[in-house]
Scaffold this motif. Structure first.
Motif, short mmCIF file in Angstrom:
data_model
loop_
_atom_site.label_atom_id
_atom_site.label_comp_id
_atom_site.label_asym_id
_atom_site.label_seq_id
_atom_site.Cartn_x
_atom_site.Cartn_y
_atom_site.Cartn_z
N LYS A 1 7.85 12.14 0.22
CA LYS A 1 6.48 12.41 -0.20
C LYS A 1 5.57 11.19 -0.19
CE LYS A 1 5.11 15.75 -1.81
NZ LYS A 1 4.37 16.87 -1.20
N SER A 2 6.06 10.01 0.21
CA SER A 2 5.20 8.84 0.19
C SER A 2 5.65 7.83 1.24
CB SER A 2 5.18 8.19 -1.19
OG SER A 2 6.45 7.65 -1.50
N PRO B 1 0.19 13.33 7.21
CA PRO B 1 -0.54 14.11 6.19
C PRO B 1 -0.86 13.28 4.95
CG PRO B 1 1.79 14.66 6.12
CD PRO B 1 1.62 13.70 7.27
N ALA B 2 -1.70 12.29 5.11
CA ALA B 2 -2.06 11.40 3.99
C ALA B 2 -3.05 12.11 3.07
CB ALA B 2 -2.65 10.11 4.52
N SER C 1 2.40 16.80 2.32
CA SER C 1 3.61 17.59 2.58
C SER C 1 4.73 16.65 3.01
CB SER C 1 3.36 18.64 3.66
OG SER C 1 2.93 18.02 4.87
N ALA C 2 5.95 17.10 2.78
CA ALA C 2 7.11 16.27 3.10
C ALA C 2 7.30 16.17 4.61
CB ALA C 2 8.36 16.87 2.45
N LEU C 3 7.72 15.01 5.07
CA LEU C 3 8.01 14.81 6.49
C LEU C 3 9.42 15.23 6.80
CD1 LEU C 3 6.43 11.27 7.08
CD2 LEU C 3 5.40 13.50 7.52
N MET D 1 0.85 -1.19 0.00
CA MET D 1 0.00 0.00 0.00
C MET D 1 0.89 1.23 0.00
SD MET D 1 -2.71 1.25 2.89
CE MET D 1 -3.54 2.84 2.73
N GLN D 2 0.65 2.12 -0.95
CA GLN D 2 1.44 3.35 -1.05
C GLN D 2 0.57 4.54 -0.70
OE1 GLN D 2 2.95 4.45 -4.95
NE2 GLN D 2 4.76 5.39 -4.04
#
Length: 552
Positions: free
Chosen positions: A227-228, A261-262, A201-203, A195-196
């Motif tokens: 980003k993912s 922030p999904a 926003s970037a962590l 699962m992607q």
């Protein structure tokens, strides 16, 4: 966890032409099924205390007209309604239970074993059809039971004889809809090969380290970049994905509750036929996992959650040690279990660490909220569900305790001394709140309609009509009744001030009309009864209202 075969869904061939299909689950995006769910809840409420074999599954299926939807709704209601094996004390007298215990018989299995031993001694190990009744009569004489009681007690542990009970508060239709949507999405994700999750926003580096630590704590393999986030499922020895997938779902829900922030996600689901389904999740679909909107703030602090997860084994071990010590009889009555799934309500989600259950009471032990706002939301949930916050360590929490949440600061075995009392307080709080809300609804209905008859009062209070007066005489009910200006006429019901004044005027008019006749004249009473029925809209118990007005 629901099975994929139980889900109402549609699949379509993906445009890539690689043989994969896109799955579209059926989700409840409105309240169109709410009236039918309420009918299903009423049916289950009417079956409380009855045996499992008396439940008619076709009743629920006919309500929804779809076997798969009905099966999922029943599974969601299973969070609140469970079959329970009856104890001996619920079937026979206490004296007989004591006699059985003296013979070492506590359960149905013990009784069957005792009968097997007796048959070996008396009947050479076999009791035929003709010998059965005399044999059971001799066994009953030794145990102080009749043949019918023996037949009943030996089959109490059969699934068909379990009685239906409700654990926790009465579920609402909106709660069931929230659980349905969560369970549908969770069932697909639990069978995901991978699962992607795409992030809005970037962590930052500390956030990435925290996410990796949370993933490692629950044993889910994860790949994380700016980003993912990619989570990987795992098959067990039986080629089943959902057993490990339950961890993946729990982890994803916890990450979202900590503020991940999904934005969207895409899962590759292992289909039952051996193929692969693509499951594309929008922000709305992801929101079904936490019963929140896309822009919902974090409700859990990630570092604190990680500390709580790392202490779960020690917590369970310390509770078990206290139960074995024999110094905490109150704690022995509670069963502690790890929580494997989040709890979804219409107004939020809980990610409990443990559940403590005693009979039909269940208390949730949860991580502390992230901030005062989250504490307020948790306090709103705690008004409906018994909740205890487990704070790791001795330090004071960073969140404000102005909401008076019950808190256990766990730092070792000694700190668990307060757990039994906290469990009792959590149950008592919710029971008091539920009683208050029930009385408020009853008195509001009486004010609005002018009259609430004794029969309807008994139904609302869940008691016999003979017990209504005692229930309304309790301090909480009496204070609420006086505040609202309601009068209770025993045998008739609750009356609003305006209705009672109109009834008194009618009684005076009838009395003046029949003043030449003796009081209590049958014709006068009949005339007054007709007038009062027109005023109150009720006929049952009208003679008690006449007596209350002094017109009899």
């Amino acid at each position: 966890m629901l099975k994929l075969a139980d889900l109402r869904k549609t699949t379509r061939r993906a445009s890539g032409g690689d043989g994969e299909r896109i799955v579209y689950p059926h989700l409840l995006r409105d309240r169109s099924l709410a009236p039918r769910i309420e009918l299903a809840v009423r049916y289950l409420e009417s079956m409380l205390g009855k045996r499992r074999q008396e439940l008619d599954q076709e009743v629920v299926i006919q309500l929804f007209g779809d076997h798969k939807i009905a099966r999922c709704i029943v599974a969601c209601l299973g969070e609140s309604y469970r079959p329970r094996e009856r104890a001996f004390a619920e079937v026979v007298a206490v004296e007989q239970v004591v006699t059985l215990a003296e013979h070492g018989i506590i359960t149905s299995g013990d009784l069957r074993l005792w009968l097997y031993h007796a048959s070996n001694e008396q009947e050479s190990g076999f009791v035929g059809g003709l010998e059965r009744a005399p044999f059971l009569a001799r066994a009953g004489a030794a145990l102080g039971l009749t043949i019918e009681q023996i037949e009943t007690l030996t089959t109490l542990d059969q699934p068909a004889n379990a009685i239906l009970t409700r654990i926790g508060p009465l579920p609402t239709a909106d709660d069931v809809i929230a659980r349905f949507n969560y369970a549908t999405v969770a069932a697909l994700l639990a069978n995901a090969v991978s699962m992607q999750v795409t992030l809005r926003s970037a962590l930052r580096q500390p956030q990435q380290q925290l996410v990796r630590a949370l993933c490692a704590q629950v044993g889910v393999q994860a790949d994380l970049d700016a980003k993912s986030l990619t989570l990987h499922g795992r098959q067990d020895a039986m080629e089943n994905w959902s057993r490990h997938g339950a961890r993946l779902v729990r982890l994803l829900v916890a990450l979202m509750l900590t503020g991940l922030p999904a934005r969207t996600a895409e899962a590759r689901v292992a289909a039952p036929n051996g193929g692969i389904w693509q499951f594309k999740l929008t922000a709305e679909t992801l929101g079904y996992l936490t019963a929140s909107r896309e822009d919902a703030a974090a409700t859990l602090d990630g570092q604190t959650l990680l500390a709580c997860w790392r202490q779960t084994d020690a917590f369970i071990s310390d509770v078990a040690a206290l139960r074995r010590s024999g110094d905490h009889e109150a704690l022995r009555a509670w069963r502690l279990r790890r929580a494997t799934e989040p709890l979804l309500m219409v107004d939020g989600a809980l990610a409990p660490l443990f559940t403590c259950q005693r009979g039909e009471q269940r208390v949730y032990l949860t991580p502390p909220p992230a901030d005062p706002t989250a504490a307020g939301r948790l306090a709103a949930l705690a008004a409906r569900l018994p909740v205890i916050v487990v704070e790791p360590g001795e330090k004071r929490p960073t969140w404000s305790d102005e909401h008076a949440l019950l808190t256990l600061r766990y730092s070792g075995r000694e700190s668990l001394q307060a757990l039994p009392e906290l469990l009792e307080q959590a149950v008592a709080r919710v029971a008091h709140q539920a009683q208050t809300q029930r009385l408020t609804a009853i008195f509001t209905e009486a004010q609005t309609q002018g009259v609430l008859t004794e029969q309807r009062l008994a139904a609302r209070l869940g008691c016999d009509e003979d017990e209504v007066a005692a229930r309304l005489a309790e301090p909480l009910a009496q204070a609420e009744r006086v505040t609202r200006g309601l009068s209770y006429v025993e045998g008739f019901g609750l009356c609003a001030v305006e209705t009672l004044e109109r009834a008194q005027v009618a009684a005076q008019e009838v009395a003046q009309k029949w003043q030449a006749q003796a009081r209590g004249n049958p014709l006068m009473t009949r005339t007054l009864g007709r007038r009062l029925r027109e005023i109150t809209g009720a006929s049952e118990g009208i003679e008690c209202l006449i007596a209350y007005l002094g017109a009899a």
